[in-house]
Write a protein that holds these residues in place. Sequence first.
Motif, PDB file in Angstrom:
ATOM      1  N   ALA A   1     -33.081 103.478  40.452  1.00  0.00           N
ATOM      2  CA  ALA A   1     -33.990 102.436  40.946  1.00  0.00           C
ATOM      3  C   ALA A   1     -34.857 101.930  39.798  1.00  0.00           C
ATOM      4  O   ALA A   1     -35.147 100.734  39.694  1.00  0.00           O
ATOM      5  CB  ALA A   1     -34.860 102.982  42.078  1.00  0.00           C
ATOM      6  N   SER A   2     -35.270 102.840  38.911  1.00  0.00           N
ATOM      7  CA  SER A   2     -36.036 102.464  37.730  1.00  0.00           C
ATOM      8  C   SER A   2     -35.200 101.584  36.805  1.00  0.00           C
ATOM      9  O   SER A   2     -35.687 100.605  36.241  1.00  0.00           O
ATOM     10  CB  SER A   2     -36.513 103.716  36.987  1.00  0.00           C
ATOM     11  N   ASP A   3     -33.905 101.922  36.646  1.00  0.00           N
ATOM     12  CA  ASP A   3     -33.014 101.109  35.813  1.00  0.00           C
ATOM     13  C   ASP A   3     -32.844  99.703  36.387  1.00  0.00           C
ATOM     14  O   ASP A   3     -32.832  98.711  35.643  1.00  0.00           O
ATOM     15  CB  ASP A   3     -31.636 101.779  35.704  1.00  0.00           C
ATOM     16  N   ILE A   4     -32.688  99.624  37.709  1.00  0.00           N
ATOM     17  CA  ILE A   4     -32.522  98.322  38.368  1.00  0.00           C
ATOM     18  C   ILE A   4     -33.781  97.482  38.188  1.00  0.00           C
ATOM     19  O   ILE A   4     -33.716  96.274  37.913  1.00  0.00           O
ATOM     20  CB  ILE A   4     -32.203  98.515  39.866  1.00  0.00           C
ATOM     21  N   PHE A   5     -34.939  98.123  38.362  1.00  0.00           N
ATOM     22  CA  PHE A   5     -36.204  97.413  38.158  1.00  0.00           C
ATOM     23  C   PHE A   5     -36.281  96.829  36.751  1.00  0.00           C
ATOM     24  O   PHE A   5     -36.634  95.664  36.565  1.00  0.00           O
ATOM     25  CB  PHE A   5     -37.384  98.353  38.406  1.00  0.00           C
TER      26      PHE A   5
ATOM     27  N   PHE B   1     -38.273 105.849  40.606  1.00  0.00           N
ATOM     28  CA  PHE B   1     -39.076 105.249  41.673  1.00  0.00           C
ATOM     29  C   PHE B   1     -38.419 105.528  43.014  1.00  0.00           C
ATOM     30  O   PHE B   1     -37.225 105.247  43.200  1.00  0.00           O
ATOM     31  CB  PHE B   1     -39.181 103.721  41.504  1.00  0.00           C
ATOM     32  N   ARG B   2     -39.193 106.082  43.926  1.00  0.00           N
ATOM     33  CA  ARG B   2     -38.716 106.141  45.304  1.00  0.00           C
ATOM     34  C   ARG B   2     -38.680 104.723  45.870  1.00  0.00           C
ATOM     35  O   ARG B   2     -37.789 104.381  46.652  1.00  0.00           O
ATOM     36  CB  ARG B   2     -39.624 107.036  46.146  1.00  0.00           C
ATOM     37  N   GLU B   3     -39.676 103.933  45.464  1.00  0.00           N
ATOM     38  CA  GLU B   3     -39.744 102.532  45.863  1.00  0.00           C
ATOM     39  C   GLU B   3     -40.615 101.786  44.871  1.00  0.00           C
ATOM     40  O   GLU B   3     -41.609 102.316  44.387  1.00  0.00           O
ATOM     41  CB  GLU B   3     -40.327 102.389  47.275  1.00  0.00           C
ATOM     42  N   ILE B   4     -40.240 100.545  44.570  1.00  0.00           N
ATOM     43  CA  ILE B   4     -41.090  99.678  43.776  1.00  0.00           C
ATOM     44  C   ILE B   4     -40.930  98.259  44.288  1.00  0.00           C
ATOM     45  O   ILE B   4     -39.815  97.799  44.557  1.00  0.00           O
ATOM     46  CB  ILE B   4     -40.776  99.772  42.257  1.00  0.00           C
ATOM     47  N   VAL B   5     -42.054  97.599  44.493  1.00  0.00           N
ATOM     48  CA  VAL B   5     -42.076  96.226  45.006  1.00  0.00           C
ATOM     49  C   VAL B   5     -42.788  95.360  43.982  1.00  0.00           C
ATOM     50  O   VAL B   5     -43.878  95.714  43.518  1.00  0.00           O
ATOM     51  CB  VAL B   5     -42.807  96.143  46.367  1.00  0.00           C
TER      52      VAL B   5
ATOM     53  N   ILE C   1     -19.640 113.556  37.446  1.00  0.00           N
ATOM     54  CA  ILE C   1     -20.051 112.200  37.813  1.00  0.00           C
ATOM     55  C   ILE C   1     -20.565 112.206  39.247  1.00  0.00           C
ATOM     56  O   ILE C   1     -19.909 112.737  40.150  1.00  0.00           O
ATOM     57  CB  ILE C   1     -18.874 111.211  37.675  1.00  0.00           C
ATOM     58  N   HIS C   2     -21.731 111.614  39.441  1.00  0.00           N
ATOM     59  CA  HIS C   2     -22.323 111.506  40.772  1.00  0.00           C
ATOM     60  C   HIS C   2     -22.340 110.039  41.202  1.00  0.00           C
ATOM     61  O   HIS C   2     -22.363 109.142  40.369  1.00  0.00           O
ATOM     62  CB  HIS C   2     -23.753 112.044  40.781  1.00  0.00           C
ATOM     63  N   THR C   3     -22.333 109.842  42.502  1.00  0.00           N
ATOM     64  CA  THR C   3     -22.474 108.494  43.063  1.00  0.00           C
ATOM     65  C   THR C   3     -23.785 108.428  43.835  1.00  0.00           C
ATOM     66  O   THR C   3     -24.022 109.246  44.722  1.00  0.00           O
ATOM     67  CB  THR C   3     -21.303 108.145  43.995  1.00  0.00           C
ATOM     68  N   SER C   4     -24.623 107.471  43.478  1.00  0.00           N
ATOM     69  CA  SER C   4     -25.916 107.302  44.144  1.00  0.00           C
ATOM     70  C   SER C   4     -26.078 105.831  44.547  1.00  0.00           C
ATOM     71  O   SER C   4     -25.338 104.959  44.086  1.00  0.00           O
ATOM     72  CB  SER C   4     -27.065 107.721  43.223  1.00  0.00           C
ATOM     73  N   LEU C   5     -27.059 105.587  45.384  1.00  0.00           N
ATOM     74  CA  LEU C   5     -27.249 104.229  45.906  1.00  0.00           C
ATOM     75  C   LEU C   5     -28.711 103.809  45.828  1.00  0.00           C
ATOM     76  O   LEU C   5     -29.611 104.605  46.097  1.00  0.00           O
ATOM     77  CB  LEU C   5     -26.780 104.141  47.362  1.00  0.00           C
ATOM     78  N   VAL C   6     -28.912 102.569  45.454  1.00  0.00           N
ATOM     79  CA  VAL C   6     -30.229 101.931  45.470  1.00  0.00           C
ATOM     80  C   VAL C   6     -30.113 100.684  46.330  1.00  0.00           C
ATOM     81  O   VAL C   6     -29.115  99.952  46.254  1.00  0.00           O
ATOM     82  CB  VAL C   6     -30.672 101.549  44.040  1.00  0.00           C
ATOM     83  N   THR C   7     -31.109 100.420  47.180  1.00  0.00           N
ATOM     84  CA  THR C   7     -31.086  99.211  47.997  1.00  0.00           C
ATOM     85  C   THR C   7     -32.099  98.207  47.469  1.00  0.00           C
ATOM     86  O   THR C   7     -33.186  98.574  47.018  1.00  0.00           O
ATOM     87  CB  THR C   7     -31.387  99.502  49.475  1.00  0.00           C
ATOM     88  N   VAL C   8     -31.715  96.948  47.533  1.00  0.00           N
ATOM     89  CA  VAL C   8     -32.559  95.858  47.048  1.00  0.00           C
ATOM     90  C   VAL C   8     -32.736  94.836  48.165  1.00  0.00           C
ATOM     91  O   VAL C   8     -31.769  94.479  48.850  1.00  0.00           O
ATOM     92  CB  VAL C   8     -31.924  95.171  45.815  1.00  0.00           C
TER      93      VAL C   8
END
Length: 363
Positions: free
Chosen positions: A128-132, A159-163, A196-203
């Motif tokens: 999530a930090s990378d996406i931000f 980040f658990r969440e960032i707006v 290798i892990h698979t994780s998800l971030v929502t936008v």
Amino acid sequence: MFSRLQELESRLIELERKMSDPESAKNQQRFTALAREHGSLNKIVSAYRKYKTLEEQLEEAQALASEETGDEELRQLAQEEVQEKERQLKELTEKLTDMLLSKDEGADRNAIVEVRAGTGGEEAALFASDIFRMYEHFAENKGWKMEILSSSPTELGGFREIVFSFSGPAAYGTMKYESGGHRVQRVPKTETQGRIHTSLVTVAVLPEAQEVDIKIPEDDLRIERIHGGGPGGQSVNKTSSAVRVTHIPSGAIVFCQDERSQHRNLDKAMRILRSRLLEIEEKRKERERGDMRRSMVRSGDRSEKVRTYNFPQNRVTDHRINLSIYDLQGVLEGKLEKLANALAEKDREEKLKNINPANKEES
């Protein structure tokens, strides 16, 4: 298509009424918002009014051309007029179709972006930090201004969440395609076995609403002043400026603690809340209209997996348009233009399928 144009004309009339109200002139922020929306609608509504005038002129010419009695020369002139008006109407229909396709409510608004860690625990928070930061670099390239509205950091820097918000030309119109699930496949920093892990971030990307767009009665709000918490040092843990705002009718909750000022936190919370309520209202209108359905490339559904970032293969794939880019690091550094342009073109193609300008009743 034409029912949508009628809606836009009605909205323009309403805006002109509000702008002529002396109360609007007293509120500069309100008047500016009204004027901005009026300017964005005026061109397409003017073209639509010209279309209606041409239609009336065509009907008059057709009536003259079909008269069995009267001057033959006059009928000939009327027939030529019919052909000319039909040509003009065809050209204007194509122009209106193009304008309506490019017209997107809120496209010129600022954007509020919500990034949340999904499946994957701490690795999802790190991504999530990378996406931000990816969006932060993209905004820098576009010349937009960024402001963090709310964040919940983790101990490891994720980040658990960032707006946050983007202010600049067509910010929402450009960012809206980013809504959905962003999946990452890589070896996490927390992995000791090299797996290798698979994780998800929502936008979620929302058009930023102004106070003039969404009026929220005070009785609909529950505002709580509470102690902030989480990583960030003693100053965070001791502050009492954190604010939680609940919109009672919808159940929407916004929590802000980043600012030391309670007033600033409340202001940011209300910005987020208004934008969420505006999105709810726009979705309701879309369901009622049915003609300008939300495109699959910008459905805004968090559960929809829209993109995969595969580190071992140095690949970023957007599943909505089947586009793969083998420059993962470049994308994470904000080089999103190729993806953004391809998604916008796909959106346009889908809108075109939903418009049949030759038949008003079908639109």
